[in-house]
Design an enzyme around this catalytic site. Structure first.
Site, PDB file in Angstrom:
ATOM      1  N   GLY A   1      19.363  -6.856  43.784  1.00  0.00           N
ATOM      2  CA  GLY A   1      18.749  -5.675  42.902  1.00  0.00           C
ATOM      3  C   GLY A   1      19.171  -5.575  41.629  1.00  0.00           C
ATOM      4  N   ASP A   2      18.613  -4.439  41.111  1.00  0.00           N
ATOM      5  CA  ASP A   2      19.245  -4.047  39.577  1.00  0.00           C
ATOM      6  C   ASP A   2      19.948  -2.708  39.544  1.00  0.00           C
ATOM      7  OD1 ASP A   2      17.037  -1.989  39.636  1.00  0.00           O
ATOM      8  OD2 ASP A   2      15.780  -3.395  38.530  1.00  0.00           O
ATOM      9  N   PHE A   3      19.895  -2.017  38.262  1.00  0.00           N
ATOM     10  CA  PHE A   3      20.821  -0.878  38.258  1.00  0.00           C
ATOM     11  C   PHE A   3      20.259   0.178  39.172  1.00  0.00           C
ATOM     12  CE2 PHE A   3      22.327  -3.168  34.335  1.00  0.00           C
ATOM     13  CZ  PHE A   3      23.589  -3.297  34.790  1.00  0.00           C
TER      14      PHE A   3
ATOM     15  N   HIS B   1      29.009  -2.257  28.188  1.00  0.00           N
ATOM     16  CA  HIS B   1      29.070  -2.572  26.798  1.00  0.00           C
ATOM     17  C   HIS B   1      28.007  -3.587  26.599  1.00  0.00           C
ATOM     18  CE1 HIS B   1      31.904  -6.577  27.535  1.00  0.00           C
ATOM     19  NE2 HIS B   1      30.690  -6.599  28.464  1.00  0.00           N
TER      20      HIS B   1
END
Length: 598
Positions: free
Chosen positions: A489-491, A508
């Site tokens: 998945g993603d964030f 960053h």
């Protein structure tokens, strides 16, 4: 510098050759006297007393702390024997082992070359450390730097000036159990008591790092320079130490006037050739030069050229440059890798070869568009490739794999994380096993370290679908694989219910708005008791030189991200319902920021 007073017990006995032996040349007599005086000085000193004399003003507690962390190890003298026999005879005359082993001296050779505007290749400086005993039987040494100057040699002028000035005479203290925190603390103590940075370097021949200081103005010894020696490669700490040197300090003529060949132009020229270094290292990695070398005896250029498919003469030029960088060393049988060069071996644990290929490949090419980035505010990477860093790598699996490998190359920054109080507390908590959630954790390098160090912990790795399988394969080969779950998945898919959440080198990559979105997903998933550990490089609040400053430029050009100060991260966390509890340093200029729900 005046020659230190010769202790009574160091006076040669009648049966021992003395500096007045008629067969010695006047210069040899001078060298013999200086060598004998240095040996006597080393035999007499006690560490605590000497430290208090070197750094006047040290109080009791700080003096005890410094004495616990370092010990007086040697005093150094630079001599100029006409030949090897004279050098060895001089050692014996001072009661020093005449068979002391000699090694190349990288740091002093460079200092001499800079002071006298010579090519370092013209100055074959060796270092010998014949042993002596201190007043309580402590093992010490006289550090002898030797530059052979035969009668009538063109180096005679250097010898005369160096004997007069004694630039390289210094006292040295060995650091016990060196690590970045201890070293930075020692350097700060020396600076606080008036010592000033005066150079240093890493010697790959002996895998040691030296930090030179100018002694305080009120020092109570005759020595005007002090060295701290730390075994191992500490060039990250050294870079900060060297940054304290006055920029473009001009060389001085013997009469004190600025030399006509002052340093700024040479310094700028060396900076402008930095791109050559990047490509030389990347070429070394692409050719597999380190893998083709015999580690023990070395490998000749013709054999290496045949092995890696290179043009022999061109390869010889590259090898000379790599030797100048300290990546390889040349011996009678050819070239072999130094401890530094061994990190480019694809087979080495923690190999940095992927970093060399990445920085000498896609990121090198994008940096050619740094001007576009500075003018437009848009990443040079996007300008070059027409898409952002992550989308481009996703469409090129070979680059994505190289990028993931390059991230793992920086794994030494994780060495201290398993002992972070948050992690150890979770591992020791009674009841159900605690879970560490590694968000965008790559192929699981960090998670593996945490789970291996703490068998009571379980893990969840959240990553892109194309990375999950590589991570599963890697972790399954370790004892940690059976305690790890994988989520593609993603964030927005941060798993809820964890105990420790980790964001390592993620924030960053992004601008502030995207960082707030990522941190908000974390805050929503975190139970009230959970902790968040963020691993990033921190920009210094006072603008002092730092690795983070270099990476700030890199992130701007390649991802559109940035490095930040601790205060900046605290504001981002606060915006997302989190508070910064504190931060602690890691290796390679990184820090761990600890946050909790507000």
């Amino acid at each position: 510098m005046p020659t230190p007073a010769l202790p009574t017990r160091a006076t040669p006995t009648p049966s021992t050759p003395t500096p007045s032996t008629p067969t010695m040349t006047p210069h040899a007599v001078d060298d013999a006297a200086r060598l004998s005086a240095t040996a006597g000085f080393v035999r007499e000193q006690e560490t605590s007393v000497l430290l208090s004399r070197v750094l006047p003003g040290l109080d009791g507690p700080e003096l005890r702390a410094l004495t616990d962390r370092c010990r007086f190890a040697h005093a150094a003298v630079l001599v100029f024997p006409p030949d090897e026999h004279t050098l060895r005879t001089g050692l014996a005359a001072c009661g020093l082992p005449a068979d002391a082993k000699a090694q190349p001296s990288v740091v002093v050779r460079r200092r001499l070359a800079a002071r006298h505007h010579r090519d370092p290749a013209d100055l074959e400086v060796r270092i010998l450390r014949p042993e002596v005993r201190g007043p309580a039987g402590e093992q010490r040494a006289v550090e002898v730097f030797a530059l052979t100057v035969p009668p009538g040699s063109g180096l005679s002028g250097i010898a005369a000036e160096e004997r007069r000035s004694d630039h390289e005479a210094h006292l040295a203290f060995d650091v016990s159990r060196p690590d970045p925190l201890v070293l930075r603390g020692l350097l700060a103590s020396f600076a606080r008591h008036g010592a000033t940075a005066d150079g240093g370097g890493y010697n790959p021949h002996e895998d040691g790092t030296v930090f030179y200081f100018g002694a305080p103005a009120d020092t109570k010894t005759e020595y005007r320079r002090v060295e701290l020696y730390a075994s191992g490669d500490h060039r990250d700490v050294l870079a900060d130490h060297l940054a304290d040197l006055p920029a473009a300090r001009p060389e001085r003529a013997p009469d004190g006037t600025p030399s006509a060949r002052a340093q700024p132009a040479e310094t700028l020229l060396r900076l402008l050739t930095g791109a050559w270094t990047t490509q030389a290292l990347a070429t070394c990695a692409r050719l597999g030069l380190v893998e083709a070398m015999d580690r023990h005896t070395g490998t000749g250029t013709p054999e290496l050229a045949w092995s890696v498919g290179a043009h022999p003469q061109s390869l010889a030029t590259l090898l000379r440059y790599l030797a100048m960088l300290g990546v390889v060393s040349e011996g009678p049988d050819g070239f072999r890798p130094t401890a530094l060069g061994a990190l480019l071996d694809a087979r080495a644990p923690g190999s940095m070869r992927p970093l060399a290929l990445m920085y000498g490949g896609p990121f090198y090419q994008s940096f050619a568009h740094l001007t576009h980035t500075v003018r437009s505010g848009r990443p040079g990477f996007e300008h070059l490739y027409g898409e952002n860093h992550f989308d481009h790598f996703a469409r090129h699996p070979e680059l994505a794999a190289l990028f993931d490998q390059s991230m793992a190359s920086s794994a030494p920054m994780f060495d201290a994380l398993p002992s972070h109080p948050v992690v150890t507390a979770a591992a020791a908590a009674p009841g159900r096993p605690r879970t560490v959630v590694d968000i965008a954790g790559g192929t699981g390098e960090l998670l593996e370290r945490l789970l291996t160090a703490h068998p009571a912990l379980r893990g969840i790795l959240l990553e892109r679908p194309q990375v999950i399988e590589a991570a599963r394969t890697r972790l399954s080969a370790t004892g940690a694989g059976g305690r790890c779950d994988y989520r593609a998945g993603d964030f927005a898919d941060v798993p809820p219910g964890g105990d420790v959440y980790v964001l390592s080198r993620v924030l960053h990559d992004w601008d502030d708005d995207r960082c707030r979105a990522i941190l908000s997903h974390c805050a929503e998933a975190m139970p009230r008791h959970a902790d968040l550990l963020v691993v990033e490089r921190l920009l210094p609040a006072d603008g002092t030189p730092s690795l983070a400053t270099a990476w700030d430029l890199h992130m701007m050009c390649n991802t559109g991200g940035r490095e930040r100060t601790a205060e900046h991260y605290a504001r981002l966390l606060e915006d997302c319902g989190l508070r910064l509890v504190g931060h602690t340093p890691l290796a390679l200029g990184a820090h761990t920021l600890h946050a909790r729900r507000a």
